[in-house]
Design an enzyme around this catalytic site. Structure first.
Site, PDB file in Angstrom:
ATOM      1  CG  ASP A  12      -1.926   1.050   1.217  1.00  0.00           C
ATOM      2  OD1 ASP A  12      -2.718   0.836   0.614  1.00  0.00           O
ATOM      3  OD2 ASP A  12      -1.961   1.953   2.142  1.00  0.00           O
TER       4      ASP A  12
ATOM      5  CG  HIS B  32      -9.579  -1.463  -2.749  1.00  0.00           C
ATOM      6  ND1 HIS B  32      -8.620  -1.771  -3.442  1.00  0.00           N
ATOM      7  CD2 HIS B  32      -9.214  -0.580  -1.690  1.00  0.00           C
ATOM      8  CE1 HIS B  32      -7.429  -1.268  -2.771  1.00  0.00           C
ATOM      9  NE2 HIS B  32      -7.919  -0.319  -1.665  1.00  0.00           N
TER      10      HIS B  32
HETATM   11  C1  GLC Z   1      -4.213   2.801  -0.674  1.00  0.00           C
HETATM   12  C2  GLC Z   1      -5.393   1.829  -0.683  1.00  0.00           C
HETATM   13  C3  GLC Z   1      -6.808   2.730   0.066  1.00  0.00           C
HETATM   14  C4  GLC Z   1      -6.412   3.412   1.308  1.00  0.00           C
HETATM   15  C5  GLC Z   1      -5.003   4.160   1.424  1.00  0.00           C
HETATM   16  C6  GLC Z   1      -4.630   4.380   2.574  1.00  0.00           C
HETATM   17  O1  GLC Z   1      -4.458   3.905  -1.666  1.00  0.00           O
HETATM   18  O2  GLC Z   1      -5.759   1.279  -1.911  1.00  0.00           O
HETATM   19  O3  GLC Z   1      -7.795   1.992   0.012  1.00  0.00           O
HETATM   20  O4  GLC Z   1      -7.500   4.030   1.499  1.00  0.00           O
HETATM   21  O5  GLC Z   1      -4.220   3.442   0.574  1.00  0.00           O
HETATM   22  O6  GLC Z   1      -4.246   3.330   3.183  1.00  0.00           O
END
Ligand code: GLC
Length: 546
Positions: free
Chosen positions: A200, A323
C-alpha cells in the site's frame, strides 16, 4: 533463478468485507472466500490478492491496522486463514497479502502508548512534532483532505503526522526498529505460505524531511516523501534480508506519482517486482473538476497513458478496476445499449496487455456502479472527506458536493457486496443487513444467471482468461502500439513465433477499414458475427497475423 510465478498467473483481487458472508453477520469473511475458491479456479485464476484482513477498527476498511499478527474477528480466525491457504494450495491458487505499512491504525497499542505517554519509545515509531507557533509543524496536507497534522489531546502544541485520515498515523522509517518490525511481519506471512505482498502507498513511506512543501492543492509536500532514495533503500533491504530467502516471494507496489523512469528504477533495483501506475485511473473520464463534462472524454484518454507504460517499462501490474476505482463498464463502457459488448471489449483490452493482469471482484460479471447511492448510505471515509472539502472550497450545498463526489471518487461503487445470485442480498449472505447496501442491478447481473447464459460476460471472461493462460504470446510477448484514432486501440503482442493484433473499439461509432481483416485470422472476438472490414460499436478482436 527464482521462480517468477507472478508473471504467469492472473491475480484476482478480493475485498473480503464484500465477497461472501458465510456466517450471515453482514460482513464477508474467510470462510466465505474458501467456499468460493472453486468458482475462482473455474474462472482460471492462479492467485488471489486479499485486501487487508488484519485486526482493524475499519475506519478505512482495514487499511488501518491495529494488529498485524491477528485476523479481524469479523473475517474469522488465524485458523481460518491457515485453512484458506491450505484450501487454495489444493487448487494451486497462490495468496497475496495487502501490506499496509505507511501507517497503522490510531488504535494500534504502540500508537496508543505513544499518544498517552510523552516518554514512550514508541513516540519515535511515529512522527510527533511541536507546532509552529499556533500552526501545525508544516504546511503539508493529507491525501484525504485537510492538514496532515492532528493535535495530540491533552498536550500543549503537539501534533502527529497522518498522510491519510487522522486515524492512520504515519510510521517513521528513519527508525531502525520500525523497519525490523516490518521484516518480522513479512516473515510471519511468508512462513505461512503466502507468495507475495501488494504494498500500500509504498513509494511514500520514507520521509526525507519535514520542511514545508511547494504549493499544490493536493498532497502538498510530496517532493519530500515520494520516491525518496531512502524509500528505495528500505525496499532493497526487505528484498535482501527477507524476500530472497523465499522461493517465489514478490512485491507489487501501489505507487502513484511515478514516471516510467522511476518505475523502471524500482524494478531494476529489485525494490519492487512490479507496480501499479495511476495515470490512466486519473484520465479525463474521471470528472474530478465538476465542470468537466463527459463529452471531453475520448477513449484515447484511457489508451494513451496505458500505452505509455506498456512501452516504457519492462513489467507492470495491469488493471482497470480495484477497490478504489469506479466500475470500469460504468466509466469506460456503456451501461445501456452496448452493455455486454463494452464489458467484453474491456475484457479483451485488459487481458491482452503486457504485465501481470489484475481482475477485481465483480469485474468478470460486468458489475456496474450503484444506480443511486446517498450520502447517508455511503461508508467511504475518503468520499465523505471529499464532500467536506468540496463544500469548503466551492461553497456549495452538501447535496451538490455529494453529487459530484459520488460520480467521481466515491469508492463504495467498487465495494458493494458481491452479486452471486438473484436471491436476498444477491446471495452475499442469508439475509442479514449487509455492511454496505446491495447494488440495485443484482437481479440482472449475477454469477448464477451468467453461468447459465452462453454469451454472458462471465463466460466471455472465462474464455479470455483461458486464452491468456494458454498463450505465451499474450503472457510474455513484446508490446507494440499501432497508430489509430481517438476511439480505437490497436496494438501488437509478439514473440519470435507469433504475432497477435488486438483491435478494441471503445465507442458507439462504427468504423470501416479496407484492410482490417487482410491476412489475419480471428482468434477471439466479442460479437457473434464479425462483418468483414467493419468494426462495430464496442467491437473488439484478437487477430493472429498470418
Ligand atoms: C491505498 C488503498 C486505499 C487506502 C489508502 C490508505 O491507496 O488502496 O484504499 O485508503 O491506501 O491506506
Amino acid at each position: 533463478m527464482k521462480k517468477q510465478v507472478y508473471k504467469e498467473r492472473i491475480i484476482y483481487q478480493i475485498y473480503p468485507l464484500s465477497f461472501k458472508d458465510a456466517n450471515n453477520d453482514g460482513y464477508g469473511d474467510l470462510k466465505g472466500i474458501i467456499e468460493k475458491l472453486d468458482y475462482l479456479k473455474d474462472l482460471g485464476i492462479g492467485m488471489i490478492w486479499l485486501s487487508p484482513i488484519y485486526a482493524s477498527p475499519l475506519k478505512d476498511n482495514g487499511y488501518d491496522i491495529s494488529d498485524y499478527y491477528k485476523i479481524n474477528p469479523l473475517f474469522g480466525t488465524m485458523q481460518d486463514f491457515d485453512d484458506l491457504i491450505a484450501e487454495a494450495k489444493k487448487r494451486d491458487i497462490k495468496i497475496v497479502m495487502d501490506l499496509v505499512i505507511n501507517h497503522t491504525s490510531d488504535q494500534h497499542p504502540r500508537f496508543q502508548e505513544a499518544l498517552k505517554n510523552k516518554d514512550s519509545k514508541y513516540r519515535d515509531y511515529y512522527y510527533f512534532r511541536k507546532g509552529n507557533g499556533k500552526k501545525p509543524p508544516n504546511n503539508r496536507n493529507s491525501a484525504f483532505s485537510g492538514s496532515c497534522w492532528e493535535k495530540v489531546p491533552n498536550e500543549d502544541n503537539m501534533y502527529y503526522l497522518h498522510l491519510f485520515t487522522k486515524e492512520q498515523p504515519d510510521l517513521n522509517y528513519q527508525n531502525e526498529e520500525v523497519i525490523k518490525e516490518v521484516e518480522n511481519i513479512l516473515r510471519f506471512y511468508l512462513d505461512k505460505g503466502v507468495s507475495g505482498f501488494r504494498c500500500d502507498v509504498i513509494n511514500q513511506i520514507y520521509k526525507t524531511n519535514l520542511e514545508n512543501g511547494k504549493f499544490s492543492l493536493f498532497s502538498r509536500g510530496r517532493e519530500h516523501y515520494e520516491n525518496q532514495e531512502g524509500n528505495f533503500k528500505i525496499l532493497e533491504r526487505f528484498r535482501k534480508e527477507v524476500l530472497d530467502k523465499y522461493d517465489e516471494a514478490f512485491l507489487v507496489g501501489e505507487t502513484s506519482a511515478l514516471t516510467p523512469k522511476i518505475g523502471q528504477e524500482y524494478i531494476d533495483r529489485r525494490a519492487l517486482d512490479m507496480f501499479f501506475e495511476f495515470d490512466h485511473a486519473f484520465c479525463k473520464s474521471f470528472k474530478l473538476i465538476p465542470i468537466f463534462k463527459k463529452p471531453f472524454y475520448k477513449p484515447k484518454d484511457l489508451f494513451k497513458p496505458i500505452f505509455k507504460w506498456q512501452k516504457e517499462v519492462s513489467w507492470i501490474g495491469a488493471y482497470l478496476e480495484n477497490h478504489d476505482q469506479l466500475r470500469s463498464v460504468s466509466r469506460f463502457g456503456d451501461e445501456k445499449e452496448f452493455y455486454k459488448e463494452s464489458a467484453k471489449a474491456l475484457s479483451i483490452f485488459l487481458l491482452s496487455l503486457k504485465g501481470t493482469i489484475f481482475i477485481y471482484e465483480g469485474e468478470e460479471i460486468g458489475t456496474l456502479n450503484y444506480k443511486n447511492l446517498t450520502y447517508e448510505e455511503t461508508n467511504d471515509c475518503m468520499a465523505k472527506n471529499a464532500v467536506d472539502s468540496t463544500r469548503k472550497i466551492l461553497h456549495v450545498s452538501k447535496n451538490r458536493a455529494f453529487k459530484w463526489v459520488n460520480k467521481t471518487v466515491n469508492r463504495d461503487h467498487a465495494r458493494a457486496p458481491f452479486q452471486w445470485d438473484d436471491s436476498v442480498n444477491g446471495g452475499f449472505n442469508e439475509g442479514h443487513t449487509p455492511w454496505l447496501k446491495i447494488n440495485e442491478y443484482y437481479k440482472e447481473i449475477n454469477v448464477k444467471k451468467e453461468k447459465n447464459e452462453d454469451n454472458s460476460i462471465l463466460n466471455f471472461y472465462k474464455k479470455m482468461i483461458r486464452l491468456r493462460n494458454e498463450s505465451e504470446t499474450l503472457k510474455f510477448g513484446d508490446f507494440e502500439e499501432i497508430k489509430s484514432n481517438n476511439y480505437v486501440a490497436k496494438f501488437l503482442r509478439k514473440t519470435n513465433n507469433e504475432i497477435f493484433l488486438i483491435v478494441v473499439n471503445l465507442s458507439k461509432k462504427t468504423f470501416k477499414d479496407k484492410k482490417l481483416d487482410e491476412s489475419k485470422e480471428i482468434i477471439l472476438s466479442n460479437y457473434e458475427k464479425h462483418n468483414k472490414n467493419v468494426l462495430k460499436p464496442y467491437e473488439a478482436i484478437i487477430y493472429k497475423i498470418k
